[in-house]
Enzyme design. Structure first.
Site, PDB file in Angstrom:
ATOM      1  CG  PHE A  93      -0.294   0.251   2.534  1.00  0.00           C
ATOM      2  CD1 PHE A  93      -0.178   1.533   3.073  1.00  0.00           C
ATOM      3  CD2 PHE A  93       0.213  -0.813   3.266  1.00  0.00           C
ATOM      4  CE1 PHE A  93       0.433   1.749   4.299  1.00  0.00           C
ATOM      5  CE2 PHE A  93       0.820  -0.616   4.505  1.00  0.00           C
ATOM      6  CZ  PHE A  93       0.933   0.668   5.015  1.00  0.00           C
ATOM      7  CB  CYS A  94       1.473   4.112  -1.744  1.00  0.00           C
ATOM      8  SG  CYS A  94       0.230   4.298  -3.035  1.00  0.00           S
ATOM      9  CD1 TRP A  95      -1.765  10.356  -0.162  1.00  0.00           C
ATOM     10  CD2 TRP A  95      -1.888   9.631   1.933  1.00  0.00           C
ATOM     11  NE1 TRP A  95      -2.627  11.182   0.525  1.00  0.00           N
ATOM     12  CE2 TRP A  95      -2.718  10.762   1.821  1.00  0.00           C
ATOM     13  CE3 TRP A  95      -1.798   8.980   3.169  1.00  0.00           C
ATOM     14  CZ2 TRP A  95      -3.453  11.261   2.877  1.00  0.00           C
ATOM     15  CZ3 TRP A  95      -2.540   9.489   4.241  1.00  0.00           C
ATOM     16  CH2 TRP A  95      -3.344  10.616   4.077  1.00  0.00           C
TER      17      TRP A  95
END
Length: 357
Positions: A93-95
């Site tokens: 995941f990222c932001w």
């Protein structure tokens, strides 16, 4: 090809089998807040992220993509190797579930390393945490541990937790002991990290018939407790630990290790110095400077902390109160566990609670 999954699907997968969650944001984003238990394998470090972000805002999207590709290409073998060394299923995941996690998942799939990608990224997780805490239905009965400073309330909770009692260590989750000296020797968490850790702990205890935690003010260091936790202090059973002054001084010396943190203690004391009678404050400061920590602790208890605690102890109304008069922490543990065993054995016989101890 990688698969997009929702937060609900991720939590279900994690509960059923081994799942490693990997945060591909920059190290500073990860330190600020992340999904508890996740690893950090950043696609860009902090300087690279700043550079790509500047190009995105000031030049063009394409310029940012081109520079990003350059940066990733140079470290691609090492980046892929880190994922390959992690066994089992993986989710990245990222932001916001955007470019960084998509790029990571695509690159890994090309190397035949399958991963899931969290839809909505950390932003979706943070929204779930905030919504969950806002409307959380706290069902276990609360036992709130009280006692003057130095009675070892946190140490008692740690002992109970090691013996499988249902405990919420609010100070541990906050990374702060709650007093003016509370951050000495610790790393305080911010609100986002506190909220995440608290919610995860609440979920693990949601089927417990009761939960033990320490009486804390609404603010613990940098963080603020949710309202429903504060309300438990008004409705739960109050367990008061009474301990001799000399035992409390010894416990504080053990907890704070003042020889290792002399400067931090002095800085913290000078923030409250003006609230203490001038001659006493001067003696406390002299003792701290000279390394006579036992005397400094004794004076702080007698002239600052005990009067404050005597006042706050009057604020708990008509809640059920049980007092344990003990000489040291071992006796406190024995007394509380014996009382819990008797209490919950009786409750079990009435069909209310299962025996827990």
């Amino acid at each position: 090809m990688f698969q997009d999954i929702t937060l609900e699907e991720l939590r279900a997968l994690k509960d059923r089998k081994q799942m490693t969650i990997i945060d591909v944001r920059s190290p500073s984003e990860y330190r600020d807040s992340t999904i508890p238990g996740s690893l950090n394998i950043p696609l860009f470090d902090d300087a690279e992220r700043a550079e790509v972000g500047t190009l995105y805002k000031q030049t063009s999207v394409q310029a940012a993509k081109d520079r990003g590709l350059e940066l990733v290409s140079a470290k691609l073998p090492a980046f892929i190797r880190q994922f390959a060394e992690i066994p089992g299923d993986k989710t990245v995941f990222c932001w916001r579930g955007g470019m960084r996690s998509r790029t990571t998942a695509t690159l890994l799939s090309l190397m035949d390393i399958h991963v899931n990608r969290l839809t909505g990224g950390y932003k979706a997780y943070r929204k779930w945490v905030m919504d969950s805490l806002e409307f959380y239905d706290f069902k276990p009965h609360s036992y709130i541990i009280h006692g003057n400073t130095g009675t070892g309330k946190t140490a008692l909770l740690h002992r109970l937790q090691r013996n499988s009692y249902p405990v919420i260590d609010l100070e541990g989750i906050a990374g702060h002991r709650g007093s003016i000296f509370g951050q000495v020797g610790l790393q305080a968490n911010n609100q986002k990290t506190f909220d995440s850790l608290l919610l995860e702990k609440l979920i693990t205890l949601e089927h417990s018939p009761y939960v033990l935690f320490e009486a804390e003010s609404m603010r613990i260091g940098k963080v603020v407790m949710p309202q429903f936790m504060s309300r438990q202090k008004e409705t739960g059973t109050q367990l008061w630990i009474e301990m001799p002054l000399e035992s409390r001084v010894a416990q504080i010396m053990k907890d704070y290790r003042p020889k290792e943190h002399q400067e931090e203690l002095l800085m913290a004391f000078r923030r409250i110095k003006s609230r203490i009678h001038v001659p006493i404050a001067a003696e406390i400061e002299r003792s701290l400077v000279a390394g006579n920590f036992e005397n400094a602790v004794l004076l702080l208890l007698e002239h600052y902390y005990d009067p404050k605690y005597d006042y706050t102890s009057l604020l708990y109304g008509e809640s059920e109160k049980v007092t344990f008069k003990v000489n040291h922490l071992d006796e406190a543990e024995a007394a509380v566990t014996a009382w819990l065993s008797e209490r919950h054995l009786e409750s079990s016989s009435r069909g209310n609670w299962k025996a827990q101890a």
